[in-house]
Write an enzyme that holds these catalytic residues in place. Structure first.
Site, PDB file in Angstrom:
ATOM      1  N   GLY A  85      59.857  83.964 132.868  1.00  0.00           N
ATOM      2  CA  GLY A  85      58.670  84.043 132.003  1.00  0.00           C
ATOM      3  C   GLY A  85      57.854  82.767 131.943  1.00  0.00           C
ATOM      4  O   GLY A  85      56.957  82.651 131.110  1.00  0.00           O
ATOM      5  N   ASP A 135     102.449  36.957  93.310  1.00  0.00           N
ATOM      6  CA  ASP A 135     103.480  37.125  92.280  1.00  0.00           C
ATOM      7  C   ASP A 135     104.667  37.919  92.812  1.00  0.00           C
ATOM      8  O   ASP A 135     105.816  37.662  92.446  1.00  0.00           O
ATOM      9  CB  ASP A 135     102.885  37.815  91.041  1.00  0.00           C
ATOM     10  CG  ASP A 135     102.245  39.154  91.386  1.00  0.00           C
ATOM     11  OD1 ASP A 135     101.313  39.171  92.227  1.00  0.00           O
ATOM     12  OD2 ASP A 135     102.675  40.187  90.843  1.00  0.00           O
ATOM     13  N   ASN A 165      96.877  38.130  98.752  1.00  0.00           N
ATOM     14  CA  ASN A 165      97.084  38.734  97.428  1.00  0.00           C
ATOM     15  C   ASN A 165      98.569  39.030  97.169  1.00  0.00           C
ATOM     16  O   ASN A 165      99.383  39.027  98.090  1.00  0.00           O
ATOM     17  CB  ASN A 165      96.243  40.025  97.353  1.00  0.00           C
ATOM     18  CG  ASN A 165      96.183  40.582  95.944  1.00  0.00           C
ATOM     19  OD1 ASN A 165      96.373  39.861  94.965  1.00  0.00           O
ATOM     20  ND2 ASN A 165      95.922  41.880  95.838  1.00  0.00           N
ATOM     21  N   GLY A 191      90.055  45.015 104.100  1.00  0.00           N
ATOM     22  CA  GLY A 191      91.473  44.794 104.342  1.00  0.00           C
ATOM     23  C   GLY A 191      92.222  46.106 104.364  1.00  0.00           C
ATOM     24  O   GLY A 191      91.641  47.170 104.153  1.00  0.00           O
ATOM     25  N   GLY A 248      94.878  45.645  97.797  1.00  0.00           N
ATOM     26  CA  GLY A 248      94.382  45.230  96.479  1.00  0.00           C
ATOM     27  C   GLY A 248      92.933  44.835  96.402  1.00  0.00           C
ATOM     28  O   GLY A 248      92.559  43.999  95.586  1.00  0.00           O
ATOM     29  N   GLY A 278      89.939  50.852 102.482  1.00  0.00           N
ATOM     30  CA  GLY A 278      90.839  50.334 103.512  1.00  0.00           C
ATOM     31  C   GLY A 278      91.550  51.425 104.276  1.00  0.00           C
ATOM     32  O   GLY A 278      92.126  51.190 105.338  1.00  0.00           O
ATOM     33  N   HIS A 279      91.514  52.632 103.750  1.00  0.00           N
ATOM     34  CA  HIS A 279      92.187  53.732 104.414  1.00  0.00           C
ATOM     35  C   HIS A 279      91.525  54.023 105.744  1.00  0.00           C
ATOM     36  O   HIS A 279      90.305  54.031 105.852  1.00  0.00           O
ATOM     37  CB  HIS A 279      92.109  54.970 103.505  1.00  0.00           C
ATOM     38  CG  HIS A 279      93.057  56.038 103.898  1.00  0.00           C
ATOM     39  ND1 HIS A 279      92.818  56.829 105.002  1.00  0.00           N
ATOM     40  CD2 HIS A 279      94.225  56.436 103.367  1.00  0.00           C
ATOM     41  CE1 HIS A 279      93.826  57.678 105.117  1.00  0.00           C
ATOM     42  NE2 HIS A 279      94.693  57.461 104.135  1.00  0.00           N
ATOM     43  N   SER A 318      62.119  74.410 139.523  1.00  0.00           N
ATOM     44  CA  SER A 318      62.785  73.084 139.544  1.00  0.00           C
ATOM     45  C   SER A 318      64.262  73.162 139.178  1.00  0.00           C
ATOM     46  O   SER A 318      64.651  72.761 138.095  1.00  0.00           O
ATOM     47  CB  SER A 318      62.035  72.087 138.661  1.00  0.00           C
ATOM     48  OG  SER A 318      61.674  72.635 137.411  1.00  0.00           O
TER      49      SER A 318
END
Lengths: 265, 622
Positions: free
Chosen positions: B459, B150, B147, B16, B21, B95-96, B528
């Site tokens: 060479g 509250d 989350n 997330g 959280g 989450g960063h 080549s």
């Protein structure tokens, strides 16, 4: 064997084979502890009875007598190509570290020396995620720079069993085949496979060692567990952490991270 | 009985947006399940106090100093816990947005995914990005946790509006939602204990939902997929090792090896101390074969009736993990199971804006953490499955010289199996009585085409001849095909125009192929100059072709001018002279570079000799 253990065993075998295939010069640390012996056992399985690379015992000279006896016996029995490397004296270690950590750091220096001397590009170590918070953040194939330093903030991606093996010559990899195992898994596996271990893990006079380090900085815990089953039962009910008897972990909040970033296992 | 379905310990990932959280939730869950070790709670209290914070559950997971100091999760971590029903492993992923690679590292192994959303902030950029990445990681069923209830005083309306937004987004990307739960990590609401604060929510709490979650284990049932991890030579036995990714294998089975397309029966299973007769998905096994055929690391083993696809050009959905730009001209290393292949990116079909799922503006530049649909191309056939058919063999990662830069899942819906496409009708090759593998076993090395390209005078021939001599002394069957010599016979009549040069290279490559089939290590020394022609040469036998760039600057080569050709070319006496009047295209990604300007001939010779022994000798490892 229960299916969870079987899966852990098979994945660890896969990691061993991947390490041997992808890294030029590999060695495995053998500390003589229980996890270390589980590693040897699984390596014997991965390579069908004979481990094709050397094992290294980085010796502080301060292990328990029982551990040295164990070493002599199983070096022969398991047909191990063993490199024994003495650690440098305490006087050569960073004096700013707290005393027990300073003592543990001797092992780091011994390890770095043995890597340098043998030009190891991969070192297999038996650490587990459930032991300690910073170990929980480890990769299975974890690069260390030329000074043995770990950069926890800049770890390579690792997914779908794919890792990078193309590093500059100065880098070596730490390989962690037991990273996903827990302490209980280890004990169940030891019991199931009848893997020999040092007696110090079993209770004597009401105490036993849960984790084995140097004599002077490792302490036994109170326990009456005298056999494998009793130990497993004890672990299922305990809330005491495994490394509580290892003094070096508890001296400062960040001491373990400090030890690890500078090259400790 | 299967490996996965009994006592499997599910891995749970929580993803997330930053600060929604994740770590706090896990810490809280552990605490409510009484899973925090003695002393740890006190230790963390102390740690929180030291930083002037209230008690912070997140510190349980965020063990690194810098994480505690900044209050964010940097790397993924794993914690074990148990409910009454079973054990789990929790994977906490950052989450960063700077740390997407760590989120991928964590989430890639998950069985159950939880998406956490802060109801205060609502659905954010990384909420969507993480959801999309879950989809690419093959997780198509999630639990959503809303989350910080509250903080919005447990307001149901606000909850429903965030919930609606999540549902719509996940529906659009094709992820199913198994449960949605309003929680508060801080107060412990609806995590293990039913909340008395969120009265309107009457369904299950998090721990109950976890315990009921059905963990998928269908890999055991599917067709056999066994990637070859390595080949050991122990005593007289040649032992193939690998892990079964899906299906099962039994002692009497006939196995199909791809891409070599050979079938062979198992002779014995090998195991220390005792082998069994059947092995299932998830098991790391070892076996010997009844007949010796070429087996390489990375080969994919299946049963003949249910083979994987063989692909050269295929589509994939990828996530890009580096700030380095995707280079359409560059070569990348593709790792799929135990196989490694050189690939290029043919085109970028779409770069997806995960915010609105539209195509990003037409810039065409893939940036760090982008997800995109691309088409990949390899000169070799690669065995693989569509990700929807088999997750384990339908996903890969891409590396540059330094690191893993991307991961991706295979989508074969627009591309057919390319197994047959390169075979001409009506011409059936005659089977050879003596097989290449027999020759190889006798000579103790594999055949190889070592293609030396570089300017005239760089060479090539000197090195080729010397390496030939050294390898011959080491009992290698080795032969040099020199451009100049070939022009005196086989290629007589060809000039130096573009067409003739192309034909010259084609013929040389075909001869090299014949030599290789005869078991030789053939060293081709040929200017080549064109990339496209060298690629054609490689495509004749890509599995044994190595391009070696013999590098020296034009100035240096003209100065050496061993054959006096540069002098003539500069005077205009030779037409179409490479470097002067005709271009030389440097290899982008040669298998080895020999810089003859800076290093001695001896050093170059040693390097090439070692390279050949390392790659083609059978005696290297025992």
């Amino acid at each position: 064997m229960d299916d969870h253990l079987k899966k852990l065993e098979n994945d660890s075998i896969y990691i061993f084979r991947q390490a041997f295939r992808s890294i030029k010069n590999v060695a495995m640390l053998w500390s003589l502890g229980k996890d270390s012996n589980v590693m040897v056992w699984i390596a014997l399985k991965a390579f069908l009875g004979k481990i094709p690379f050397p094992l290294v015992h980085v010796d502080t000279g301060k292990k328990f007598k029982e551990m040295y006896e164990f070493r002599e016996k199983y070096e022969k029995k398991w047909n191990i190509n063993l490199i024994k490397r003495k650690c440098p004296p305490i006087s050569s270690i960073d004096p700013s570290l707290p005393p027990a950590a300073r003592s543990a750091a001797r092992k780091t220096e011994g390890l770095k020396a043995v890597i340098r001397e043998n030009n190891f590009k991969g070192v297999i170590a038996g650490i587990r995620r459930d032991e300690q918070g910073t170990r929980a953040k480890e990769r299975i194939f974890s690069p260390r720079d030329e000074f043995g330093k770990w950069e926890p903030k800049n770890q390579p991606p690792e997914f779908w069993d794919q890792s990078n093996f193309n590093y500059p010559d100065s880098v070596h990899l730490r390989i962690h085949p037991l990273l996903s195992w827990t302490e209980i898994d280890i004990w169940k596996y030891i019991k199931e496979q009848k893997i020999p271990i040092v007696d110090l893990y079993f209770s004597k006079n009401g105490k036993r060692y849960r984790s084995l380090g140097d004599k002077d900085i490792t302490f036994p815990v109170v326990s009456s567990a005298k056999n494998h089953d009793q130990i497993i039962r004890e672990l299922q009910n305990t809330k005491v952490s495994e490394r509580s008897g290892r003094a070096m972990d508890h001296e400062q909040e960040d001491v373990f991270e400090k030890l690890r970033t500078s090259g400790y296992m | 009985m299967t490996l996965e379905d009994v006592e499997h310990i599910p891995k749970v990932v929580v993803v997330g947006h930053i600060d929604h959280g994740k770590s706090s939730f896990i810490g809280r869950l552990m605490y409510d399940l009484d899973q925090i070790p003695d002393g740890k709670f006190e230790e963390l209290k102390e740690v929180s106090k030291k930083r002037g914070m209230d008690f912070e559950f997140a510190f349980l997971m965020d063990a690194l100093q810098s994480e505690r100091d900044q209050g964010i999760t940097i790397d993924t971590t794993q914690i074990f816990f148990r409910t009454k029903k079973r054990k789990y492993v929790f994977i906490d992923a950052p989450g960063h947005k700077e740390f997407v690679r760590n989120m991928i590292t964590g989430a890639s192994s998950a069985d159950i995914a939880m998406l956490i959303v802060d109801v205060c902030e609502g659905v954010k950029e990384q909420t969507k990005k993480h959801s999309y990445l879950l989809k690419l990681l093959g997780i198509d069923n999630v639990i959503i946790l809303y989350n910080k209830m509250d903080k919005i005083k447990n307001d149901e309306k606000r909850y429903l509006s965030v919930k609606n937004e999540m549902e719509e987004y996940l529906r659009n990307i094709g992820i199913k939602i198994s449960n949605q739960i309003p929680i508060s990590a801080k107060c412990g609401d609806n995590i293990v204990k039913k909340s008395s604060n969120i009265k309107w929510y009457e369904e299950k709490v998090v721990s109950e939902v976890l315990d009921e979650f059905d963990v998928d284990s269908k890999n055991v049932l599917g067709p056999l997929r066994l990637p070859v991890q390595d080949i050991y030579k122990i005593k007289d036995k040649r032992i193939i090792v690998g892990r079964i990714e899906s299906g099962k294998v039994s002692i009497d089975d006939e196995l199909l090896f791809l891409p070599s397309n050979e079938t062979v029966r198992i002779d014995s299973f090998e195991e220390w101390p005792e082998p069994k007769n059947d092995y299932f998905a998830g098991e790391s096994i070892a076996f010997t074969m009844k007949e010796q055929i070429f087996v390489d690391r990375g080969n994919l083993v299946s049963h003949s009736e249910t083979p994987p696809k063989l692909m050269q050009t295929f589509e994939a959905n990828i996530f890009w993990l580096t700030h380095k730009k995707l280079n359409l001209k560059g070569k990348y290393l593709l790792k799929i199971n135990t196989g490694e292949y050189s690939v290029s990116i043919k085109n970028i079909k779409k770069i997806i804006n995960t915010d609105n799922l539209e195509s990003k503006s037409s810039s065409g530049i893939i940036r760090k953490n982008d997800v995109a649909e691309i088409v990949l191309h390899s000169s070799q056939l690669i065995p693989m499955d569509d990700f929807r058919d088999n997750k384990k063999t339908g996903r890969f990662c891409l590396l540059d010289e330094e690191e893993i830069i991307a991961g991706g899942i295979v989508d074969l819906s627009n591309y057919p199996d390319q197994r047959e496409s390169s075979v001409q009708p009506n011409i059936k090759p005659v089977e050879l009585a003596v097989k290449e593998i027999d020759r190889s076993n006798k000579f103790n090395h594999r055949s190889a085409i070592i293609w030396l390209t570089g300017l005239s005078g760089s060479g090539k021939s000197t090195i080729a001849k010397e390496v030939e001599r050294k390898l011959f002394l080491r009992d290698f069957n080795v032969f040099v095909l020199d451009g100049d010599n070939l022009r005196m016979g086989l290629n007589k009549g060809l000039k130096f125009s573009t067409d003739d040069r192309t034909e010259n290279i084609r013929r040389t490559a075909e001869v090299a192929k014949l030599f290789s089939q005869a078991g030789f290590i053939v060293i081709v020394s040929l200017i080549s100059p064109y990339k496209s022609e060298r690629k054609k040469a490689r495509d004749i036998r890509p599995e044994i072709f190595k391009e070696i760039y013999v590098s020296a600057s034009l100035e240096e080569c003209s100065k050496r001018d061993v054959k006096g050709l540069y002098a003539k070319a500069n005077k205009g006496e030779i037409k179409n002279f490479t470097g002067i009047s005709s271009p030389y295209e440097e290899p982008d990604n040669p298998d080895l570079i020999l810089n003859t300007e800076d290093e001695s001939v001896e050093k170059s010779v040693k390097k090439l000799e070692n390279f050949i022994v390392e790659n083609f000798s059978n005696l290297k490892k025992s």
